[in-house]
Design a protein around this motif. Structure first.
Motif, PDB file in Angstrom:
ATOM      1  N   SER A   4      76.455  18.868   0.712  1.00 36.56           N
ATOM      2  CA  SER A   4      75.139  19.356   0.297  1.00 36.56           C
ATOM      3  C   SER A   4      74.599  20.442   1.233  1.00 36.56           C
ATOM      4  N   PRO A   7      75.862  24.596   0.390  1.00 35.15           N
ATOM      5  CA  PRO A   7      75.128  25.483  -0.512  1.00 35.15           C
ATOM      6  C   PRO A   7      73.809  25.983   0.073  1.00 35.15           C
ATOM      7  N   ILE A   8      73.075  25.114   0.808  1.00 38.39           N
ATOM      8  CA  ILE A   8      71.800  25.547   1.382  1.00 38.39           C
ATOM      9  C   ILE A   8      72.030  26.657   2.404  1.00 38.39           C
ATOM     10  N   LYS A   9      73.018  26.491   3.268  1.00 39.82           N
ATOM     11  CA  LYS A   9      73.314  27.530   4.260  1.00 39.82           C
ATOM     12  C   LYS A   9      73.692  28.845   3.567  1.00 39.82           C
ATOM     13  N   THR A  10      74.472  28.745   2.509  1.00 40.37           N
ATOM     14  CA  THR A  10      74.871  29.941   1.750  1.00 40.37           C
ATOM     15  C   THR A  10      73.651  30.582   1.089  1.00 40.37           C
ATOM     16  N   GLN A  11      72.788  29.749   0.509  1.00 40.70           N
ATOM     17  CA  GLN A  11      71.563  30.264  -0.119  1.00 40.70           C
ATOM     18  C   GLN A  11      70.704  30.990   0.912  1.00 40.70           C
ATOM     19  N   LYS A  12      70.595  30.399   2.090  1.00 35.18           N
ATOM     20  CA  LYS A  12      69.792  31.014   3.147  1.00 35.18           C
ATOM     21  C   LYS A  12      70.366  32.371   3.557  1.00 35.18           C
ATOM     22  N   GLN A  13      71.697  32.434   3.721  1.00 37.26           N
ATOM     23  CA  GLN A  13      72.337  33.701   4.116  1.00 37.26           C
ATOM     24  C   GLN A  13      72.114  34.771   3.054  1.00 37.26           C
ATOM     25  N   THR A  14      72.229  34.397   1.788  1.00 36.77           N
ATOM     26  CA  THR A  14      72.018  35.343   0.690  1.00 36.77           C
ATOM     27  C   THR A  14      70.580  35.845   0.709  1.00 36.77           C
ATOM     28  N   LEU A  15      69.639  34.928   0.884  1.00 37.28           N
ATOM     29  CA  LEU A  15      68.224  35.283   0.924  1.00 37.28           C
ATOM     30  C   LEU A  15      67.925  36.216   2.097  1.00 37.28           C
ATOM     31  N   GLU A  18      69.010  39.667   1.124  1.00 40.38           N
ATOM     32  CA  GLU A  18      68.111  40.269   0.135  1.00 40.38           C
ATOM     33  C   GLU A  18      66.811  40.746   0.777  1.00 40.38           C
ATOM     34  N   PRO A 175      65.064  27.498   0.126  1.00 41.16           N
ATOM     35  CA  PRO A 175      65.852  26.313   0.469  1.00 41.16           C
ATOM     36  C   PRO A 175      65.576  25.921   1.915  1.00 41.16           C
TER      37      PRO A 175
END
Length: 190
Positions: A4, A7-15, A18, A175
């Protein structure tokens, strides 16, 4: 290692990517005007808060609001700045002259490491916190090193935590993980 968390770490990196792109598109005038509006709002907040004596600020990266005007706007307050150490630790030192800084990690100016200017986190009344993104409810996305989250765990319960950013950094959903510390209030440029 939990599935779990990935995905949060990946979401943070993407954000972060951006928001970094959004901030790179800000003009010098937008940054200057936005920084001035943010400093005015912080000054009003501090003047309306007699219990606030010591303020933790930060030296702005090109993507962050410049808070250096607080030294002029709040001459009777003690303003402290972070000094990052190896291992993800951060100390705060009182700074009266922003020219008395030295390059730290990533060439970010930081206070000199002198024992007589060292201020304990428990002595700080108001923390001005940078971040990549914030929600209106106070969730914060930092730079990913965890420096602020570790330090803020040592703050006095009565201290206030203010997220400081440009309005482009305020987003709807963020996230977060258990160790992510929320801010009490958000100050931005509109």
């Amino acid at each position: 290692f939990k599935m779990s968390e990935t995905p949060i770490k990946t979401q943070k990196q993407t954000l972060r990517s951006e928001v970094r792109a959004l901030l790179q598109n800000l003009t010098t005038e937008q940054r200057t005007t936005g920084s001035a509006a943010i400093c005015r709002a912080i000054t009003e907040l501090v003047r309306a808060s007699p219990a606030v004596h010591t303020i933790a600020s930060f030296v702005a990266l090109p993507s962050e609001p410049d808070l250096s005007a607080l030294h002029i706007d709040l001459p009777n307050h003690r303003i402290v700045y972070p000094r990052s150490l190896a291992g993800g630790e951060m100390h705060f030192h009182q700074v009266s002259d922003l020219n008395q800084m030295e390059p730290g990690f990533y060439a970010i100016p930081q206070p000199l490491d002198t024992p007589d200017t060292l201020i304990a986190p428990s002595e700080i009344d108001l923390f001005l916190c940078p971040g990549f993104a914030f929600t209106k409810s106070g969730k914060r996305l930092g730079k990913g090193g965890g420096y602020y989250d570790r330090l803020l765990a040592q703050r006095a319960p009565s201290s206030r935590l203010i997220g400081v950013c440009f309005h482009q950094q305020v987003i709807l959903i963020l996230p977060t993980e258990d160790h992510d510390i929320q801010v009490d209030q958000l100050i931005h440029d509109c």
